[in-house]
Design an enzyme around this catalytic site. Structure first.
Site, short mmCIF file in Angstrom:
data_model
loop_
_atom_site.label_atom_id
_atom_site.label_comp_id
_atom_site.label_asym_id
_atom_site.label_seq_id
_atom_site.Cartn_x
_atom_site.Cartn_y
_atom_site.Cartn_z
N GLU A 31 59.03 -55.69 -29.03
CA GLU A 31 57.87 -56.54 -29.26
C GLU A 31 56.76 -56.10 -28.30
OE1 GLU A 31 58.02 -61.08 -30.15
OE2 GLU A 31 57.62 -60.88 -28.01
N TYR A 70 60.81 -67.18 -34.44
CA TYR A 70 60.76 -67.17 -32.99
C TYR A 70 60.79 -68.62 -32.53
CZ TYR A 70 58.95 -65.57 -28.39
OH TYR A 70 58.77 -65.27 -27.05
N ASP A 80 50.88 -67.53 -22.93
CA ASP A 80 51.55 -66.76 -21.89
C ASP A 80 51.29 -67.30 -20.50
OD1 ASP A 80 52.77 -64.68 -23.51
OD2 ASP A 80 50.71 -64.09 -23.98
#
Length: 267
Positions: free
Chosen positions: A46, A171, A57
């Site tokens: 990824e 995910y 993030d």
């Protein structure tokens, strides 16, 4: 069968999905990082496209984004990186990006270039499923899997809607908050795994906070088909910026250790 499907068709395997920020800390070292992850046994690579405001993030990956952008990394740089990786390996490659990057380049152009480079799946972290119709249509035209996030706060109706649009794998976000190393895999993450399984046969991969062999064993024992590791990998990169050879060795060892732990945890 796509490269991503091939990974999950292997019986008795919990796929290791390793994340790296493309272009961090520079183009050449970024390729060496990708190569080390592949050599260590990464099943799916990824690659994050560095962005000025990566809202999903935590600090570790934000710093990597800053280093990559300071080195002049652009989407064009990332496509070139993928082409170079493709000369080395047929490992499935997934982009993690943000919608503004795709939109500014042009959705059609972005997906065409991704396909030509050798990308297998794209996750746009800030694109809600309700606004994904154009993107998923173009993705289907180019044979690129649209990968979506599902969080612990996603309700059953929305899980079903996301599962119906997704391809490749789902995910599952194991924590509340942004990426970063955590001490444990919370029970709520394992409950999310069980909830989503009732809606789809797509492979389910747990990410956000997965970093240790114990985490890998726990996820595999709970039935996750994949584990996604980002911040722990980027930490290794950051600690060894002045010693790429040590960086590569530690990355290979880390991936192989995590894979062995996941294998030992399988039911």
């Amino acid at each position: 069968m796509s490269r991503i499907q091939t990974v999950f068709e292997q019986p008795g395997t919990t796929a290791f999905i390793g994340f790296t920020v493309g272009g961090d800390p520079d183009a050449e070292t970024s390729f060496r990082i990708a190569r080390a992850l592949i050599d260590g046994g990464t099943d799916i690579l990824e690659i994050g496209i560095p962005f000025s405001d990566p809202v999903a993030d935590g600090p570790t990956i934000q710093r990597a984004d800053d280093r990559a952008r300071a080195a002049g990394t652009t989407p064009t740089t990332i496509f070139a990186l993928v082409k170079k990786i493709r000369e080395y390996s047929e490992v499935p490659i997934v982009f993690l990006t943000y919608y503004n990057i795709v939109y500014r380049r042009g959705i059609e152009r972005f997906y065409q270039e991704a396909k030509e480079a050798g990308v297998d799946g794209i996750l746009i972290a800030d694109m809600p499923v309700e606004e994904s119709e154009e993107v998923t249509g173009i993705a289907a035209r180019y044979g690129i899997d649209p990968i979506f996030l599902i969080t612990r706060t996603t309700d059953e109706e929305r899980i079903a809607k996301i599962a119906g649009k997704a391809g490749g794998y789902l995910y599952l976000v194991s924590v509340l908050g942004v990426t970063g190393v955590r001490d444990t895999v919370p029970e709520e993450a394992l409950d999310l795994l069980r909830r989503v399984r009732t809606h789809t046969d797509l492979p389910l991969a747990l990410g956000f906070g997965i970093s240790t062999p114990d985490h890998a064993r726990t996820c595999a024992a709970a039935g996750a088909e994949g584990i996604i590791v980002g911040s722990a990998i980027v930490d290794i990169v950051e600690r060894n910026l002045k010693d790429p050879s040590t960086m590569e060795r530690q990355l290979r060892d880390y991936v192989s250790g995590m894979k062995a732990a996941a294998h030992s945890g399988q039911r």
